[in-house]
Scaffold this active site. Structure first.
Site, PDB file in Angstrom:
ATOM      1  N   GLY A   8      -0.083  -9.165  -5.060  1.00  0.00           N
ATOM      2  CA  GLY A   8       0.791  -8.721  -4.375  1.00  0.00           C
ATOM      3  C   GLY A   8       1.074  -9.649  -3.231  1.00  0.00           C
ATOM      4  O   GLY A   8       1.421 -10.817  -3.466  1.00  0.00           O
ATOM      5  N   CYS A   9       1.262  -9.002  -2.075  1.00  0.00           N
ATOM      6  CA  CYS A   9       1.360  -9.824  -0.649  1.00  0.00           C
ATOM      7  C   CYS A   9       2.756  -9.516  -0.412  1.00  0.00           C
ATOM      8  O   CYS A   9       3.760  -9.335  -1.089  1.00  0.00           O
ATOM      9  CB  CYS A   9       1.379 -11.225  -0.643  1.00  0.00           C
ATOM     10  SG  CYS A   9      -0.383 -12.135  -1.042  1.00  0.00           S
TER      11      CYS A   9
END
Length: 343
Positions: A8-9
């Site tokens: 993700g991030c």
């Protein structure tokens, strides 16, 4: 076909009421790369972006951020801030990131894994980042630590401008003066257009419900009905865009930083909520927000928290530059509770 983990991030730029530019990100993964720490590298640091044995360069600016020194002579930062107030870093761009096998004529090859540090070490502004990418280097499919990461980048500077950089099969796409939000795939242009599907969300509560013969609402937050609540990249982009529009930024740097950490929590991955089937055999099946970092373009401070330790810690880049020697600081992932019983 080999399956890769969907990392993700999320990142977000913000400005306080007093005009202080901030940049923050969640680092969402199932484990940290080896030797990851908060890392300071002073101006004049000699490094080789393509690894040991390649041409050496010298950093124009001191930089601090989270990263690894596991590749000799080639620092790999995931994000950071430099002494001129340029802030930014890399996020995952799965299935969309594409790099040529060789550099364009007249340019130097730059491995994607080394790009965040190289841009922060050599550039003083978003304008210089764009110029360097357009005229001096080519993001090239060169592995570091055995992989070519599928990433894209976001940067912001003291002027408040933010830029998104996405390497695609059609070429390098550079988006200037962006919304200040970036998550993962699909690309920025798609994510921005997707906000049209949420044109009705707002910060103001709705009124009586006509379908229920004028029934009065008995809870707050109805203006945001329709905001997606899952942890997918499009949903996180929408939530952060909404919050960037309506959340109160704070008057001072301290208030702004504290509130930006709070906004990023709305996109954070709780441990156990996102399971990676392909990572179960390695004993790290859950992706979660390992750390959250915030940088300030004015003070050049770099702040961070970790999943288990929500105490905000920071280092001051100007003081590190004065010392002039490399420094490393542990992320401090253990719990940190304060007992007030006997005070």
């Amino acid at each position: 076909m080999e399956r890769k983990a969907e990392t993700g991030c999320s990142c977000l730029t913000w400005t306080t009421e007093g005009g202080v530019p901030l940049w923050g990100r969640n680092f969402d993964l199932n484990l940290l790369p080896p030797d990851t720490q908060v890392t300071f590298l002073p101006p004049g640091t000699a490094y080789a972006p393509c690894g040991a044995g390649t041409g050496a360069m010298k950093a124009r600016w001191g930089v601090v951020g989270v990263g690894t020194l596991a590749v000799p002579n080639s620092p790999m930062l995931y994000e950071g801030v430099n002494q001129m107030g340029l802030m930014g870093g890399q996020l995952n761009y799965r299935r969309f990131a594409h790099y040529p096998d060789s550099p364009r004529p007249g340019t130097t090859a730059l491995p994607p894994g080394a790009a965040a540090y190289h841009l922060l070490a050599q550039c003083s502004s978003v304008e210089e980042v764009v110029r360097l990418l357009e005229t001096e280097v080519t993001l090239t499919a060169i592995p570091l630590l055995g992989v070519v990461p599928t990433v894209h980048w976001a940067f912001a500077d003291e002027t408040g401008e933010s830029v998104v950089i996405e390497p695609e099969a059609e070429g390098l796409r550079i988006y200037r003066n962006t919304l200040g939000v970036m998550t993962n795939s699909p690309g920025y242009s798609w994510q921005r257009t997707n906000l049209l599907n949420y044109a009705g969300v707002r910060d103001l509560d709705r009124g009586p419900v006509d379908l229920a013969a004028g029934l009065e609402p008995c809870f707050s937050g109805t203006g945001g009905q329709g905001l997606p609540g899952d942890w997918s990249s499009p949903s996180r982009f929408v939530r952060l865009a909404f919050l960037r529009q309506y959340a109160r930024p704070g008057r001072t740097e301290a208030e702004g930083v504290a509130r930006l950490f709070r906004l990023l929590q709305s996109a954070a991955f709780p441990l156990g909520a996102v399971r990676l089937e392909e990572a179960e055999a390695a004993g790290a099946p859950w992706e979660y927000t390992i750390y959250t970092a915030v940088a300030c373009a004015r003070s050049r401070r770099f702040y961070w928290t970790t999943y288990e330790n929500q105490r905000v810690r920071y280092v001051e880049l100007p003081r590190l530059v004065e010392r002039g020697i490399p420094a490393r600081f542990p992320l401090g992932e253990g719990t940190d509770f304060q007992c007030l019983t006997d005070l």
